[in-house]
Design a protein around this motif. Structure first.
Motif, mmCIF file in Angstrom:
data_model
loop_
_atom_site.group_PDB
_atom_site.id
_atom_site.type_symbol
_atom_site.label_atom_id
_atom_site.label_comp_id
_atom_site.label_asym_id
_atom_site.label_seq_id
_atom_site.Cartn_x
_atom_site.Cartn_y
_atom_site.Cartn_z
ATOM 1 N N UNK A 1 -53.375 57.455 -17.862
ATOM 2 C CA UNK A 1 -53.418 56.648 -16.971
ATOM 3 C C UNK A 1 -55.050 56.534 -16.522
ATOM 4 N N UNK A 2 -55.650 57.744 -16.528
ATOM 5 C CA UNK A 2 -57.144 57.645 -16.570
ATOM 6 C C UNK A 2 -57.969 56.937 -17.382
ATOM 7 N N UNK A 3 -57.592 57.034 -18.515
ATOM 8 C CA UNK A 3 -58.088 55.959 -19.682
ATOM 9 C C UNK A 3 -57.772 54.801 -19.414
ATOM 10 N N UNK A 4 -56.741 54.308 -19.060
ATOM 11 C CA UNK A 4 -56.482 52.894 -18.729
ATOM 12 C C UNK A 4 -57.184 52.340 -17.645
ATOM 13 N N UNK A 5 -57.241 53.128 -16.597
ATOM 14 C CA UNK A 5 -58.015 52.833 -15.199
ATOM 15 C C UNK A 5 -59.388 52.546 -15.699
ATOM 16 N N UNK A 6 -60.013 53.510 -16.504
ATOM 17 C CA UNK A 6 -61.259 53.282 -17.031
ATOM 18 C C UNK A 6 -61.497 52.063 -17.665
ATOM 19 N N UNK A 7 -60.641 51.783 -18.801
ATOM 20 C CA UNK A 7 -60.728 50.426 -19.432
ATOM 21 C C UNK A 7 -60.744 49.217 -18.612
ATOM 22 N N UNK A 8 -60.005 49.245 -17.481
ATOM 23 C CA UNK A 8 -59.670 48.038 -16.588
ATOM 24 C C UNK A 8 -61.064 47.771 -16.034
ATOM 25 N N UNK A 9 -61.890 48.893 -15.477
ATOM 26 C CA UNK A 9 -63.229 48.845 -14.871
ATOM 27 C C UNK A 9 -64.604 48.347 -15.577
ATOM 28 N N UNK A 10 -64.315 48.461 -17.060
ATOM 29 C CA UNK A 10 -65.307 48.230 -18.036
ATOM 30 C C UNK A 10 -65.091 46.715 -18.313
ATOM 31 N N UNK A 11 -66.123 45.941 -18.102
ATOM 32 C CA UNK A 11 -66.120 44.469 -18.385
ATOM 33 C C UNK A 11 -65.605 44.226 -20.103
ATOM 34 N N UNK A 12 -65.024 43.293 -20.383
ATOM 35 C CA UNK A 12 -64.721 43.406 -22.017
ATOM 36 C C UNK A 12 -65.922 42.958 -22.792
ATOM 37 N N UNK A 13 -66.894 41.906 -22.194
ATOM 38 C CA UNK A 13 -68.030 41.351 -22.469
ATOM 39 C C UNK A 13 -69.204 42.088 -21.732
ATOM 40 N N UNK A 14 -70.241 42.467 -22.338
ATOM 41 C CA UNK A 14 -71.467 42.676 -21.367
ATOM 42 C C UNK A 14 -72.200 41.394 -20.715
ATOM 43 N N UNK A 15 -72.559 41.347 -19.791
ATOM 44 C CA UNK A 15 -73.079 40.267 -19.061
ATOM 45 C C UNK A 15 -74.101 39.561 -20.030
ATOM 46 N N UNK A 16 -74.309 38.158 -20.223
ATOM 47 C CA UNK A 16 -75.035 37.626 -21.046
ATOM 48 C C UNK A 16 -76.444 37.208 -20.275
ATOM 49 N N UNK A 17 -76.179 37.038 -19.063
ATOM 50 C CA UNK A 17 -77.407 36.420 -18.293
ATOM 51 C C UNK A 17 -77.044 36.363 -16.879
ATOM 52 N N UNK A 18 -78.059 35.706 -16.158
ATOM 53 C CA UNK A 18 -77.788 35.376 -14.501
ATOM 54 C C UNK A 18 -77.880 34.187 -14.508
ATOM 55 N N UNK A 19 -76.988 33.465 -13.641
ATOM 56 C CA UNK A 19 -77.231 32.200 -13.139
ATOM 57 C C UNK A 19 -77.108 32.044 -11.685
ATOM 58 N N UNK A 20 -77.943 31.208 -11.193
ATOM 59 C CA UNK A 20 -78.281 31.041 -9.721
ATOM 60 C C UNK A 20 -77.085 30.456 -9.089
#
Length: 134
Positions: A111-130
């Motif tokens: 359960x802890x492993x599943x919860x940690x995977x939910x909080x990790x975004x699947x793709x790293x942010x690519x940039x910032x948009x205003x």
């Protein structure tokens, strides 16, 4: 041969046999949970699984040997079966509690492993948009 010694031998054979069977079952089936918790790291899953099995053996065989002593002398076949039923019943209850404890720990880890995977975004942010309209 003294029936108390027979009771000891039968008790040890059955108790250790049950301990080995339960440990192998937990190892084989628990590895799936450990592999899931550790996100597919097979080598680490095998190592953790083996450590859990060794701990299980140490605790259960330690209990079996500590519980070996028979306070009353066994003088008949009836007393032999009664002594074995009490001793093996307690060993089975301890094995059951240890099994439930292992399942509980594995489930918590999963359960802890599943919860940690939910909080990790699947793709790293690519940039910032205003924001629009700013």
């Amino acid at each position: 041969m003294d029936l108390t010694v027979v009771a000891y031998v039968v008790y040890l054979l059955i108790s250790i046999g049950l301990t080995v069977w339960v440990a192998r079952t937990l190892s084989r089936n628990g590895r799936v949970f450990i592999g899931d918790v550790l996100a597919g790291n097979e080598k680490l899953a095998d190592a953790v699984n083996q450590l859990l099995v060794v701990g299980f053996y140490l605790v259960n065989i330690g209990f079996v040997t500590l519980y070996l002593r028979q306070t009353d002398e066994v003088r008949s076949a009836r007393e032999l079966f009664e002594a074995l039923s009490v001793k093996l019943g307690v060993v089975l209850l301890v094995l059951g509690v240890m099994h439930l404890g292992n399942v509980w720990v594995l489930n918590r880890m999963r359960r802890r492993g599943i919860a940690e995977r939910r909080h990790t975004p699947p793709v790293a942010p690519q940039g910032w948009t205003a924001p629009a309209g700013a």
